[in-house]
Write an enzyme that holds these catalytic residues in place. Sequence first.
Site, short mmCIF file in Angstrom:
data_model
loop_
_atom_site.label_atom_id
_atom_site.label_comp_id
_atom_site.label_asym_id
_atom_site.label_seq_id
_atom_site.Cartn_x
_atom_site.Cartn_y
_atom_site.Cartn_z
N LEU A 198 11.01 1.38 7.14
CA LEU A 198 10.20 1.90 5.88
C LEU A 198 11.04 3.20 5.64
CD1 LEU A 198 8.19 1.30 3.86
CD2 LEU A 198 6.94 3.19 4.96
N LYS A 225 6.42 -1.67 1.93
CA LYS A 225 5.17 -1.07 2.56
C LYS A 225 4.10 -2.21 2.28
CE LYS A 225 3.02 3.14 3.24
NZ LYS A 225 3.15 3.21 4.65
N TYR A 257 0.81 -1.24 -0.05
CA TYR A 257 0.04 -0.01 0.22
C TYR A 257 0.89 1.38 0.04
CZ TYR A 257 0.77 0.84 4.89
OH TYR A 257 1.34 1.06 6.32
N GLU A 272 12.17 2.41 14.37
CA GLU A 272 11.33 3.25 13.79
C GLU A 272 10.13 3.29 14.54
OE1 GLU A 272 9.79 2.81 9.79
OE2 GLU A 272 9.72 0.57 10.13
N1 PLP Z 1 7.51 3.79 8.91
C1 PLP Z 1 6.39 3.06 8.99
C2 PLP Z 1 6.33 1.73 9.46
C3 PLP Z 1 5.14 3.64 8.53
O1 PLP Z 1 4.02 3.01 8.45
C4 PLP Z 1 5.15 4.95 8.03
C5 PLP Z 1 4.07 5.38 7.41
O2 PLP Z 1 2.92 4.86 7.49
C6 PLP Z 1 6.24 5.60 8.03
C7 PLP Z 1 7.41 4.86 8.55
C8 PLP Z 1 6.41 7.08 7.53
O3 PLP Z 1 6.39 6.93 6.08
P1 PLP Z 1 6.10 7.93 5.28
O4 PLP Z 1 6.89 9.25 5.75
O5 PLP Z 1 6.16 7.84 3.63
O6 PLP Z 1 4.61 7.95 5.37
#
Ligand code: PLP
Length: 305
Positions: free
Chosen positions: A223, A167, A52, A199
Amino acid sequence: MAPDHGRGATVDSGLLTKTATAIAYVDGTFLPAAEAKVSVLDRGFLFADGVYEVVPAYGGKAFALKEHLARLARSLRELQIANPHAEAEWVALAQQLVERNGGGDCMIYFQVTRGAPEKRAHAFPAGARPTVVGLCSALPAPSEATMRDGVSAITRPDIRWGRCDIKSVALLPNILATQAAAEQACNEAILHRDGRVTEGASSNVFAVLGKSVVTPPKGPDILSGITREVVLEALRAAKVPVQERRLMLNELRSADEIWLTSSTREVLPVTKLDGDPVGSRKPGPVWKKAYAAFQERKSVSSRGA
Ligand code: PLP
């Protein structure tokens, strides 16, 4: 106490109306979200076999869309799911979803699964066509109280698999950690593995340690957040020293500032960690710089520059 999600807790009636009439996209068709359906044989439903993306849009214009689509393409490639659309088609789909849902500040959700073959079986099905779903919902700005006071976070062991850079819609460990945070009226669970911070359950983590901003490096443990990249670029442009390196949990506990970044939370200051105050107990001066730089990039994007 209700959990603070970092955005206005109450949704005004205009946005509620918009949610009630939301338009979704399923495999080529736009229809009311309440009527949108996928098969019970869909591998997303049966196996969480899909990926997603969440893309924020400000003033009706998708923010960092190219970067989100590149990450979507990469997630699909890593799972050997054929990308059902060329980049230009995804761009048009994003635009249509935003327009059909009334524009403004909103968040686009795309999900692609390996499809819905006739039979449930673990191995990749021959010839299944990926399922594509698109949703769009309101994205209220972070509340004033959040910006003034920051939010609370807890720490939790990171029990996820070894490919957190994909993701994937398989989010159970993230859900359990988020629930644990919510039960303690906290906005986020910050995850750690072998003494290292990885994270947040749905965000990336930054810590201010003395003069440097530190964030864990890209790799299979995290991620690669799009907001993380935007903030890193903004900090470097502002000549703030940044380090993408291992961040130990004990360093996080003595950090001067902690922030979370994500597409729905922007750059969110954490002022309490596991019940203890972070730094000065208020959002710090380096966060203020990062936040201002992020707002500048948002406004440039919404003006179409
Ligand atoms: N890490 C995880 C596990 C996430 O689910 C998300 C966003 O949903 C992020 C980091 C942050 O990513 P982004 O800045 O692309 O939304």
